[in-house]
Design a protein around this motif. Sequence first.
Motif, mmCIF file in Angstrom:
data_model
loop_
_atom_site.group_PDB
_atom_site.id
_atom_site.type_symbol
_atom_site.label_atom_id
_atom_site.label_comp_id
_atom_site.label_asym_id
_atom_site.label_seq_id
_atom_site.Cartn_x
_atom_site.Cartn_y
_atom_site.Cartn_z
ATOM 1 N N TRP A 108 40.034 169.716 30.664
ATOM 2 C CA TRP A 108 39.580 169.971 29.301
ATOM 3 C C TRP A 108 40.673 169.571 28.321
ATOM 4 O O TRP A 108 41.819 169.375 28.709
ATOM 5 C CB TRP A 108 39.177 171.422 29.090
ATOM 6 C CG TRP A 108 40.211 172.450 29.454
ATOM 7 C CD1 TRP A 108 40.317 173.133 30.633
ATOM 8 C CD2 TRP A 108 41.301 172.909 28.642
ATOM 9 N NE1 TRP A 108 41.401 173.978 30.604
ATOM 10 C CE2 TRP A 108 42.027 173.867 29.381
ATOM 11 C CE3 TRP A 108 41.739 172.611 27.369
ATOM 12 C CZ2 TRP A 108 43.159 174.520 28.897
ATOM 13 C CZ3 TRP A 108 42.874 173.250 26.873
ATOM 14 C CH2 TRP A 108 43.549 174.199 27.645
ATOM 15 N N ARG A 109 40.278 169.462 27.056
ATOM 16 C CA ARG A 109 41.232 169.210 25.973
ATOM 17 C C ARG A 109 40.721 169.855 24.699
ATOM 18 O O ARG A 109 39.522 170.043 24.523
ATOM 19 C CB ARG A 109 41.480 167.726 25.762
ATOM 20 C CG ARG A 109 40.339 166.989 25.117
ATOM 21 C CD ARG A 109 40.679 165.575 24.662
ATOM 22 N NE ARG A 109 40.949 164.656 25.751
ATOM 23 C CZ ARG A 109 41.350 163.405 25.573
ATOM 24 N NH1 ARG A 109 41.517 162.933 24.351
ATOM 25 N NH2 ARG A 109 41.566 162.613 26.590
ATOM 26 N N VAL A 110 41.640 170.163 23.796
ATOM 27 C CA VAL A 110 41.322 170.654 22.461
ATOM 28 C C VAL A 110 41.970 169.671 21.494
ATOM 29 O O VAL A 110 43.169 169.396 21.593
ATOM 30 C CB VAL A 110 41.872 172.079 22.239
ATOM 31 C CG1 VAL A 110 41.634 172.525 20.807
ATOM 32 C CG2 VAL A 110 41.261 173.059 23.234
ATOM 33 N N ALA A 162 48.059 159.480 25.034
ATOM 34 C CA ALA A 162 48.713 158.446 25.841
ATOM 35 C C ALA A 162 49.178 159.022 27.176
ATOM 36 O O ALA A 162 49.067 158.369 28.219
ATOM 37 C CB ALA A 162 49.882 157.837 25.080
ATOM 38 N N ALA A 163 49.696 160.249 27.163
ATOM 39 C CA ALA A 163 50.149 160.887 28.399
ATOM 40 C C ALA A 163 48.970 161.141 29.339
ATOM 41 O O ALA A 163 49.080 160.924 30.553
ATOM 42 C CB ALA A 163 50.878 162.193 28.083
ATOM 43 N N ILE A 164 47.852 161.592 28.805
ATOM 44 C CA ILE A 164 46.660 161.815 29.624
ATOM 45 C C ILE A 164 46.260 160.519 30.314
ATOM 46 O O ILE A 164 46.011 160.492 31.526
ATOM 47 C CB ILE A 164 45.504 162.387 28.777
ATOM 48 C CG1 ILE A 164 45.812 163.833 28.368
ATOM 49 C CG2 ILE A 164 44.178 162.302 29.524
ATOM 50 C CD1 ILE A 164 44.903 164.396 27.289
ATOM 51 N N ASP A 165 46.227 159.430 29.574
ATOM 52 C CA ASP A 165 45.879 158.134 30.170
ATOM 53 C C ASP A 165 46.882 157.726 31.240
ATOM 54 O O ASP A 165 46.502 157.255 32.315
ATOM 55 C CB ASP A 165 45.803 157.047 29.090
ATOM 56 C CG ASP A 165 44.603 157.216 28.176
ATOM 57 O OD1 ASP A 165 43.646 157.941 28.553
ATOM 58 O OD2 ASP A 165 44.612 156.614 27.083
ATOM 59 N N MET A 172 49.386 170.355 29.168
ATOM 60 C CA MET A 172 50.132 169.585 28.186
ATOM 61 C C MET A 172 49.852 170.158 26.810
ATOM 62 O O MET A 172 48.740 170.604 26.542
ATOM 63 C CB MET A 172 49.712 168.115 28.244
ATOM 64 C CG MET A 172 50.111 167.461 29.547
ATOM 65 S SD MET A 172 49.369 165.854 29.717
ATOM 66 C CE MET A 172 47.685 166.319 29.999
ATOM 67 N N HIS A 173 50.868 170.121 25.962
ATOM 68 C CA HIS A 173 50.745 170.690 24.625
ATOM 69 C C HIS A 173 51.563 169.836 23.675
ATOM 70 O O HIS A 173 52.620 169.331 24.049
ATOM 71 C CB HIS A 173 51.293 172.124 24.634
ATOM 72 C CG HIS A 173 50.810 172.976 23.512
ATOM 73 N ND1 HIS A 173 51.215 172.793 22.206
ATOM 74 C CD2 HIS A 173 49.962 174.030 23.501
ATOM 75 C CE1 HIS A 173 50.635 173.699 21.441
ATOM 76 N NE2 HIS A 173 49.870 174.463 22.202
ATOM 77 N N ALA A 207 45.851 170.179 26.481
ATOM 78 C CA ALA A 207 44.949 169.694 27.529
ATOM 79 C C ALA A 207 45.393 170.247 28.870
ATOM 80 O O ALA A 207 46.531 170.700 29.030
ATOM 81 C CB ALA A 207 44.951 168.166 27.568
ATOM 82 N N GLU A 208 44.468 170.203 29.810
ATOM 83 C CA GLU A 208 44.757 170.663 31.165
ATOM 84 C C GLU A 208 44.245 169.614 32.147
ATOM 85 O O GLU A 208 43.139 169.085 31.977
ATOM 86 C CB GLU A 208 44.089 172.011 31.420
ATOM 87 C CG GLU A 208 44.492 172.663 32.717
ATOM 88 C CD GLU A 208 43.971 174.093 32.803
ATOM 89 O OE1 GLU A 208 44.713 175.008 32.401
ATOM 90 O OE2 GLU A 208 42.832 174.266 33.268
#
Length: 138
Positions: free
Chosen positions: A34-36, A19-22, A57-58, A46-47
């Motif tokens: 990227w994301r894991v 949700a934060a990425i969006d 973000m973690h 993610a970065e």
Amino acid sequence: MEDQTTALAPILYLKDLAAAIDFYKNVFDAIEKWRVSNPDGSVHVAEMIIGAALLRMHEEVSNDNNFSPETVGGTTVVMGLLVPDPDAVAAKATAAGATVLSPVKDYEYGYRQGTIKDPFGHHWMIEKKTAEPPLGSE
């Protein structure tokens, strides 16, 4: 391997990284590098890039005492985001669910800025330098 210069790369701890990425893509025009993902499909780390700034973000890591603002009920860091039009970015953020903590206005030290709290509890000072701040007081 490329040479690396010194840079600051803040890490935001969150409960819901997807949700934060969006939100950051929509509001700050962030680009996901990227994301894991975890086995359940949720995002672990993610970065992103916002302008020229790197943001990581973690998910929360309780055994390291790295918590989201939701968990601690506040924050100790305000992310300063310099943009060409702080009024427009603050308006876009509030339309996407952010809360205004202080409205955008001009300050005597040469910045136009305001602070919002994103839906995940992180505080962002949306700002633009408008003049050189005074060097000292008389």
